[in-house]
Design an enzyme around this catalytic site. Structure first.
Site, PDB file in Angstrom:
ATOM      1  N   THR A  52       0.852  -1.180   0.000  1.00  0.00           N
ATOM      2  CA  THR A  52       0.000   0.000   0.000  1.00  0.00           C
ATOM      3  C   THR A  52       0.889   1.232   0.000  1.00  0.00           C
ATOM      4  O   THR A  52       2.081   1.157  -0.300  1.00  0.00           O
ATOM      5  CB  THR A  52      -0.981  -0.031   1.194  1.00  0.00           C
ATOM      6  OG1 THR A  52      -1.915   1.044   1.046  1.00  0.00           O
ATOM      7  CG2 THR A  52      -0.280   0.080   2.528  1.00  0.00           C
ATOM      8  N   ASN A  53       0.314   2.383   0.287  1.00  0.00           N
ATOM      9  CA  ASN A  53       1.114   3.599   0.370  1.00  0.00           C
ATOM     10  C   ASN A  53       0.568   4.485   1.480  1.00  0.00           C
ATOM     11  O   ASN A  53      -0.436   4.164   2.105  1.00  0.00           O
ATOM     12  CB  ASN A  53       1.153   4.323  -0.976  1.00  0.00           C
ATOM     13  CG  ASN A  53      -0.229   4.709  -1.436  1.00  0.00           C
ATOM     14  OD1 ASN A  53      -0.900   5.520  -0.820  1.00  0.00           O
ATOM     15  ND2 ASN A  53      -0.664   4.111  -2.535  1.00  0.00           N
ATOM     16  N   LEU A  54       1.255   5.589   1.723  1.00  0.00           N
ATOM     17  CA  LEU A  54       0.973   6.392   2.911  1.00  0.00           C
ATOM     18  C   LEU A  54      -0.155   7.397   2.707  1.00  0.00           C
ATOM     19  O   LEU A  54      -0.394   8.243   3.564  1.00  0.00           O
ATOM     20  CB  LEU A  54       2.246   7.104   3.362  1.00  0.00           C
ATOM     21  CG  LEU A  54       3.379   6.162   3.812  1.00  0.00           C
ATOM     22  CD1 LEU A  54       4.677   6.933   4.000  1.00  0.00           C
ATOM     23  CD2 LEU A  54       3.002   5.451   5.106  1.00  0.00           C
ATOM     24  N   ALA A  86      -4.083   7.622  -4.615  1.00  0.00           N
ATOM     25  CA  ALA A  86      -2.724   7.150  -4.871  1.00  0.00           C
ATOM     26  C   ALA A  86      -2.820   5.659  -5.186  1.00  0.00           C
ATOM     27  O   ALA A  86      -2.614   4.807  -4.326  1.00  0.00           O
ATOM     28  CB  ALA A  86      -1.842   7.401  -3.651  1.00  0.00           C
TER      29      ALA A  86
END
Lengths: 228, 228
Positions: free
Chosen positions: B38-40, B105
């Site tokens: 995943t991402n932040l 994102a």
């Protein structure tokens, strides 16, 4: 918070004065400046354990991965992101601990190389080299004078068999096993405890109820365990 | 929510009747039953855009990745986890849309193989084969009669150069560029808009203030854009 403090007064104080170190939440292993590998752990079970320990009279330090949960009343919290940071935080705080409860879903692997800029989209596939993370519980359990160690195991199948194997492999007195489907992310949990006396299923309940039952089990065994 | 509704009344209604589709948040690409990439991204910017669009009179559908944020007042929300689910949700809802704003994102890659059970810890390293995810914005922008498309770009370096290149590559009229360090996770943001007339830096502010300024920019250009 006031209510939480007031309710805590009425919980049995079976672990008064015990210094407990708890890990909770997922870890986030950076691939680049924005992406990373993580897991679906919400941190709720670990935070509930920290709260239940404090209610039982313990001095609790909580090392938490990236979750937005509020800190339980009276608990000292230290936030980390990656497994390596969690390992460093545990190493720093474990020497004074009587009890170590590893609830965090620590990522087993991290990317071998971290990019300092955001990787650009490419049309082809990509291969990510992963390298094993430190085994935090394994390190603590093998210390010359380890605290009493409690492990959590989330399994998706063959719960009992995997739980017994993990308890022996890690060399921990108490293992708390749950099924991934039951536990991850939700507000309820159902667990089975494994210790030297065998298998102890606990009733299904909220994570705080389950946490209190686990802490009662630990408190009941504490005089025996701490005498060794 | 009442306050939010009351304040919304006083915002200019430059997009009255416009049907807007917004994506927000990260995506989570499963490796096995618990782990994933995943991402932040916190989703805050996309949710602020959805709110600002609604304040400006638009009918807003929000396709959101896994975040715990409350749904803005008056916005229709559809939750997804992976990029493929987000793609399916967008395909299903894009045909009636006049405006598409891609704030999510979206993970560029996902594991090529997903395991249906939790992978066990192993002592050696591991190689993860990744495969590219669908380019959701690219698909929408290349529809025979596309909605007006707005792209967000988070860059860690060479902001202008990357932003201009992305705007041309994606073929979108408006690109909103921010520096990763400024934007990801925090409550404030600072962005630069790129359109056919050039470069428009906006003042730093809360994500809602920045979202309102972006929406004002879109509303001002809307008569021209929608005439084509």
């Amino acid at each position: 918070e006031l209510l939480e403090a007031a309710l805590a007064v009425f919980q049995p104080k079976g672990l008064a004065g015990v210094r407990a170190l708890v890990t909770a939440g997922p870890t986030f292993e950076a691939i680049d400046t924005v992406r990373g590998i993580t897991n679906l752990s919400s941190g709720k079970m670990g935070f509930a354990i920290a709260r239940a320990l404090r209610e039982a009279g313990a001095q609790v330090t909580l090392v938490a991965g990236p979750v937005g949960l509020p800190t339980p009343y009276g608990v000292t919290r230290h936030d980390v992101v990656s497994a390596e940071q969690m390992f460093a935080a545990v190493k720093e705080r474990v020497s004074g601990a009587d009890l170590f409860i590893s609830v965090a879903a620590v990522a087993d692997f991290r990317p071998a190389h971290r990019s300092d800029h955001k990787l650009k989209r490419a049309s082809g596939g990509l291969t990510l080299e992963l390298t094993p993370n430190p085994d935090i519980l394994g390190y603590v359990a093998r210390l010359p004078r380890p605290p009493l160690c409690v492990a959590f195991a989330a399994e998706s199948e063959h719960l009992e068999e995997h739980a017994r194997a993990k308890r022996e492999a890690k060399g921990v007195p108490l293992l708390v096993a749950n099924l991934v489907q039951e536990a991850i992310g939700g507000d309820e949990n159902q667990v089975v405890l494994f210790d030297e006396r065998g298998r102890h299923p606990l009733p299904r309940g909220s994570k705080l109820e389950v946490a209190r039952a686990i802490v009662r089990h630990i408190a009941a065994a504490w005089p025996d365990w701490s005498r060794r």
